[in-house]
Enzyme design. Structure first.
Site, PDB file in Angstrom:
ATOM      1  N   SER A 142      38.777  50.185  44.079  1.00  0.00           N
ATOM      2  CA  SER A 142      38.581  49.415  42.847  1.00  0.00           C
ATOM      3  C   SER A 142      37.651  48.239  43.096  1.00  0.00           C
ATOM      4  O   SER A 142      37.660  47.641  44.184  1.00  0.00           O
ATOM      5  CB  SER A 142      39.929  48.897  42.329  1.00  0.00           C
ATOM      6  OG  SER A 142      39.741  47.991  41.253  1.00  0.00           O
ATOM      7  N   TYR A 155      48.004  45.531  43.053  1.00  0.00           N
ATOM      8  CA  TYR A 155      47.138  46.701  42.875  1.00  0.00           C
ATOM      9  C   TYR A 155      45.876  46.559  43.721  1.00  0.00           C
ATOM     10  O   TYR A 155      45.520  47.466  44.498  1.00  0.00           O
ATOM     11  CB  TYR A 155      46.789  46.835  41.391  1.00  0.00           C
ATOM     12  CG  TYR A 155      45.740  47.862  41.059  1.00  0.00           C
ATOM     13  CD1 TYR A 155      46.084  49.189  40.836  1.00  0.00           C
ATOM     14  CD2 TYR A 155      44.395  47.507  40.941  1.00  0.00           C
ATOM     15  CE1 TYR A 155      45.115  50.137  40.512  1.00  0.00           C
ATOM     16  CE2 TYR A 155      43.422  48.441  40.626  1.00  0.00           C
ATOM     17  CZ  TYR A 155      43.783  49.760  40.414  1.00  0.00           C
ATOM     18  OH  TYR A 155      42.821  50.686  40.105  1.00  0.00           O
TER      19      TYR A 155
END
Length: 247
Positions: A142, A155
């Protein structure tokens, strides 16, 4: 024919990747957890186009099921393609959580860890005996590992761990000529974390050099290219696909 396994292949980037790989003539095994209908819809789209695809249930958060899943993959490969191995693995399955560090519970932390770092680690381990020499692995990380974004600390931390793991996989699997790379999507129009409302999309677009959010297909094209021989000398890299997010 090459064969790819894509986790979380029933929606979003995973589904787009399944379609992109199938369009290149690759056989597809896609996994789903809670939505078999969505997975079967992707399978039908691929088979209607002349491709081959199978949907298998997998909970990436439950590593105790991985040996049985590997057995199911082995059976599926023999029955569908007459093979004992596959060529490509895309560790894509995931979900989002938007909460501050001060409010994240231990259960929420553990859930994100299980799916985004522990799951890819042990699933890859379980499937490694079935992955052909000279194969490819792509892990989904990400852009939040580069840009500190409010509300996604656990996350992003686990995605950062997966980025590091990618390099270690490339090093350890190199003797089998298995290439391992990762891709780091920026703001993409998916259902992750509940999707984008107009206000949030406008905010993210304003932080992106190209002035919009990305589409799943734009990430899928890069993944499919990394899995191909077109990029046979690209290894141990993390490639951000974000349109220039927060540069």
């Amino acid at each position: 024919m090459s064969i790819v396994i894509i986790t979380g292949g029933s929606r979003g980037i995973g589904a787009a990747t399944a379609l992109a790989c199938a369009q290149r003539g690759t056989g597809v095994i896609l996994t789903y957890n809670n939505n078999p209908a969505a997975a079967e819809a992707i399978v039908k789209t691929i088979t209607a186009d002349g491709g081959q695809a199978v949907a298998l249930k997998l909970d990436v958060a439950d590593s105790s099921t991985f040996p049985a899943f590997a057995d199911t993959v082995r059976t599926t490969l023999r029955e569908t393609w007459g093979r004992d191995d596959f060529d490509q693995l895309v560790n894509n399955a995931g979900y989002g959580l938007f909460k501050s560090i001060a409010t994240v519970t231990e259960a929420e932390f553990d859930g994100l860890f299980a799916v985004h770092l522990k799951g890819p680690f042990f699933l890859t381990q379980a499937l490694l005996p079935l992955l052909a020499d000279g194969g490819q692995i792509v892990n989904l990380t990400s852009a939040t590992t580069r840009v500190a974004t409010l509300g996604v600390a656990p996350y992003a931390s686990f995605k950062g761990g997966l980025e590091v793991l990618t390099r270690y996989m490339a090093q350890e699997f190199g003797e089998r000529r298995i290439r391992v790379n990762s891709v780091a999507p920026g703001a993409i129009r998916t259902e992750l974390g509940g999707g984008l409302n107009d206000e949030f999309e406008t905010l993210l677009a304003g932080q992106t050099a190209l002035g919009r959010v990305g589409e799943p297909e734009e990430v899928a094209t890069v993944i499919a290219t990394l899995l191909s021989l077109e990029t046979q000398w690209v290894n141990a890299q993390n490639i951000e696909i974000s349109g220039g997010f927060n540069i």
